[in-house]
Design a protein around this motif. Structure first.
Motif, PDB file in Angstrom:
ATOM      1  N   TRP A 289       0.815  -1.212   0.000  1.00  0.00           N
ATOM      2  CA  TRP A 289       0.000   0.000   0.000  1.00  0.00           C
ATOM      3  C   TRP A 289       0.849   1.263   0.000  1.00  0.00           C
ATOM      4  CZ3 TRP A 289      -5.043   0.173  -0.963  1.00  0.00           C
ATOM      5  CH2 TRP A 289      -5.778  -1.016  -0.823  1.00  0.00           C
ATOM      6  N   LEU A 290       2.160   1.113  -0.084  1.00  0.00           N
ATOM      7  CA  LEU A 290       3.049   2.271  -0.132  1.00  0.00           C
ATOM      8  C   LEU A 290       3.361   2.633  -1.577  1.00  0.00           C
ATOM      9  CD1 LEU A 290       5.659   1.349   2.651  1.00  0.00           C
ATOM     10  CD2 LEU A 290       3.701   2.903   2.841  1.00  0.00           C
TER      11      LEU A 290
ATOM     12  N   LYS B  59       2.676  -6.594  -8.957  1.00  0.00           N
ATOM     13  CA  LYS B  59       1.287  -6.597  -9.416  1.00  0.00           C
ATOM     14  C   LYS B  59       0.340  -6.166  -8.305  1.00  0.00           C
ATOM     15  CE  LYS B  59      -2.082  -9.577 -11.757  1.00  0.00           C
ATOM     16  NZ  LYS B  59      -2.319 -10.923 -12.332  1.00  0.00           N
ATOM     17  N   LYS B  60       0.594  -6.639  -7.085  1.00  0.00           N
ATOM     18  CA  LYS B  60      -0.264  -6.302  -5.951  1.00  0.00           C
ATOM     19  C   LYS B  60      -0.158  -4.818  -5.605  1.00  0.00           C
ATOM     20  CE  LYS B  60      -1.377  -7.759  -1.225  1.00  0.00           C
ATOM     21  NZ  LYS B  60      -2.768  -8.098  -1.574  1.00  0.00           N
ATOM     22  N   GLN B  61       1.065  -4.287  -5.624  1.00  0.00           N
ATOM     23  CA  GLN B  61       1.250  -2.874  -5.316  1.00  0.00           C
ATOM     24  C   GLN B  61       0.609  -1.995  -6.374  1.00  0.00           C
ATOM     25  OE1 GLN B  61       3.553  -0.552  -6.892  1.00  0.00           O
ATOM     26  NE2 GLN B  61       3.649   1.052  -5.324  1.00  0.00           N
TER      27      GLN B  61
ATOM     28  N   SER C 207       2.492   6.598  -7.731  1.00  0.00           N
ATOM     29  CA  SER C 207       3.618   5.969  -8.410  1.00  0.00           C
ATOM     30  C   SER C 207       3.622   4.470  -8.172  1.00  0.00           C
ATOM     31  CB  SER C 207       4.936   6.568  -7.916  1.00  0.00           C
ATOM     32  OG  SER C 207       5.089   6.353  -6.528  1.00  0.00           O
ATOM     33  N   TYR C 208       4.166   3.742  -9.135  1.00  0.00           N
ATOM     34  CA  TYR C 208       4.208   2.292  -9.097  1.00  0.00           C
ATOM     35  C   TYR C 208       5.651   1.807  -9.120  1.00  0.00           C
ATOM     36  CZ  TYR C 208      -0.637   2.910 -10.372  1.00  0.00           C
ATOM     37  OH  TYR C 208      -1.942   3.318 -10.386  1.00  0.00           O
ATOM     38  N   CYS C 209       5.850   0.625  -8.568  1.00  0.00           N
ATOM     39  CA  CYS C 209       7.180   0.025  -8.591  1.00  0.00           C
ATOM     40  C   CYS C 209       7.554  -0.420  -9.981  1.00  0.00           C
ATOM     41  CB  CYS C 209       7.233  -1.186  -7.647  1.00  0.00           C
ATOM     42  SG  CYS C 209       7.323  -0.732  -5.917  1.00  0.00           S
ATOM     43  N   PHE C 210       6.586  -0.514 -10.842  1.00  0.00           N
ATOM     44  CA  PHE C 210       6.841  -1.042 -12.177  1.00  0.00           C
ATOM     45  C   PHE C 210       5.927  -0.353 -13.146  1.00  0.00           C
ATOM     46  CE2 PHE C 210       6.259  -4.502 -15.398  1.00  0.00           C
ATOM     47  CZ  PHE C 210       7.558  -4.498 -15.850  1.00  0.00           C
TER      48      PHE C 210
END
Length: 407
Positions: free
Chosen positions: A13-14, A40-42, A374-377
């Motif tokens: 959730w971060l 994918k979850k983030q 923002s996303y990690c990917f």
């Protein structure tokens, strides 16, 4: 690698910015960033949070440098942001054409030798950018605007199989109504033919495209350039089906046709994610009206809002509206010549009040672009490898911009 379920849930959730800070001091966090399940979850969780920030820039020629501002919604100041050096980099080297789910697609306006691509995609949270090669048979663009559609994907599904959708549209000939469409394949760094779009007889507002269930929609202009007997006399929405490579036409609400010759008239379409549809927003003589498309096949619309700018109780006594957008189908962002306001479209209309967000210095005709969390990917290939290398404090070689500082 086996993860503790509770920790994984909390970290998912971060936003990417916070996760990357943790990863510089924790090896387990480094593994989170590179784990496909966590990514994918983030991504999914960030989408549920909705848009938290937006860009403001002048609505002017995309081939020249212009002022670019980044702002966050009230209450989101500490959870997300774009570093100032990233905004400066994009303002100096590019022109923002589209922003989606934390990624920004820009047109290159730099003369630097290292910036030799016509387009590039920037991930401000990762402080990285990726150049996009131009199609081999692209016509001269030195004195022309680029027509693109860009959307970042958060879940891979059949009709949208890549991490992001980038489509380039080019008129086949001068004064032609047919556009050749090409879609970029990031894994192979090539452009594929995607069919031909019939734009009708009018110009299209490419800055405000909407992706809806395998179809990309664009609103036409409304200048009085056709005889009344023409099928293109009134403005319309072009719907381009990606799978079939063909386009159709959708009528706008009859009420929206009033006052089109007035100089104050401004219309835009935006996603209406509450009902997985699109909405049409019109400004005429200081009055904002919003319609939602209820049925795509029948072309039926319903009006959900009509309000005068002064009735919103803005800070300015005589507000002049310079631009607007819709965030996640629940918030109307309205920019005057000096400020940006937020107006809630949910709940009882009698209790709705406008909220002052910020000042801006982008003039009297502005573009508002939602940025999201923002996303990690979000950018595959060499750029993502460079991001992992950055986390490991290695030196990237090509796609990480020179203005990146250590996390």
């Amino acid at each position: 690698m086996a993860f503790d379920g509770e920790i994984l849930e909390i970290f998912s959730w971060l936003p990417a910015k916070s996760i990357l800070k943790f990863s510089s001091a924790c090896n387990a966090c480094k593994d989170y960033v590179s784990d496909p399940f966590f990514i994918k979850k983030q991504n999914r969780n960030m989408q549920l949070k909705g848009d938290s920030s937006f860009f403001v820039q002048p609505h002017s020629c995309q081939r020249f440098e212009g002022n670019l501002e980044f702002h966050t919604l009230p209450g989101e100041e500490n959870s997300e942001g774009v570093p100032n050096e990233c905004v400066k980099f994009m303002q100096t080297n590019g022109r923002v054409l589209a922003s989606s789910n934390g990624l920004v697609c820009c047109r290159n306006i730099s003369n630097q030798a290292t910036m030799n691509h016509l387009l590039f995609i920037c991930n401000p949270a990762m402080r990285s950018w990726l150049g996009i090669p131009s199609p081999a048979n692209l016509r001269s663009t030195a004195d022309k605007d680029l027509h693109i559609f860009f959307q970042c994907n958060i879940e891979l599904y059949d009709q949208f199989p890549r991490d992001y959708l980038l489509m380039l549209m080019e008129y086949e000939e001068d004064w032609s109504n047919t556009l050749s469409c090409k879609i970029y394949v990031p894994q192979e760094e090539i452009w594929l033919e995607a069919g031909h779009m019939d734009s009708g007889g009018r110009n299209l507002l490419f800055e405000f495209g909407v992706y809806q269930g395998g179809t990309i929609c664009f609103l036409s202009d409304w200048s009085p350039c056709f005889a009344e007997r023409s099928p293109f006399y009134w403005p319309y929405v072009v719907a381009f089906n990606l799978e079939e490579g063909k386009s159709g036409f959708l009528k706008v609400p009859k009420e929206s046709r009033k006052g089109l010759t007035d100089r104050s008239c401004m219309m835009r379409i935006f996603p209406w994610e509450k009902e997985n549809s699109i909405c049409l927003v019109k400004l005429l003589k200081g009055v904002l009206i919003v319609w939602v498309l209820r049925d795509f096949n029948s072309g039926s619309w319903s009006k959900i809002l009509k309000i005068r700018g002064r009735a919103m109780r803005m800070v300015e006594p005589e507000p002049i509206i310079a631009g607007f957008t819709i965030l996640k189908g629940s918030t109307l962002l309205v920019a005057t010549t000096k400020r940006v306001y937020r107006y809630d479209l949910t709940g009882d209309w009698k209790s709705r009040r406008v909220r002052n967000i910020c000042r801006h210095q982008c003039g009297g005709d502005v573009l508002l672009s939602s940025h999201g969390f923002s996303y990690c990917f979000g950018i595959t290939g060499d750029l993502f490898d460079c991001v992992i290398s950055l986390i490991n404090l290695a030196v990237s070689q090509i796609f990480i911009a020179p203005w990146i500082s250590s996390l």
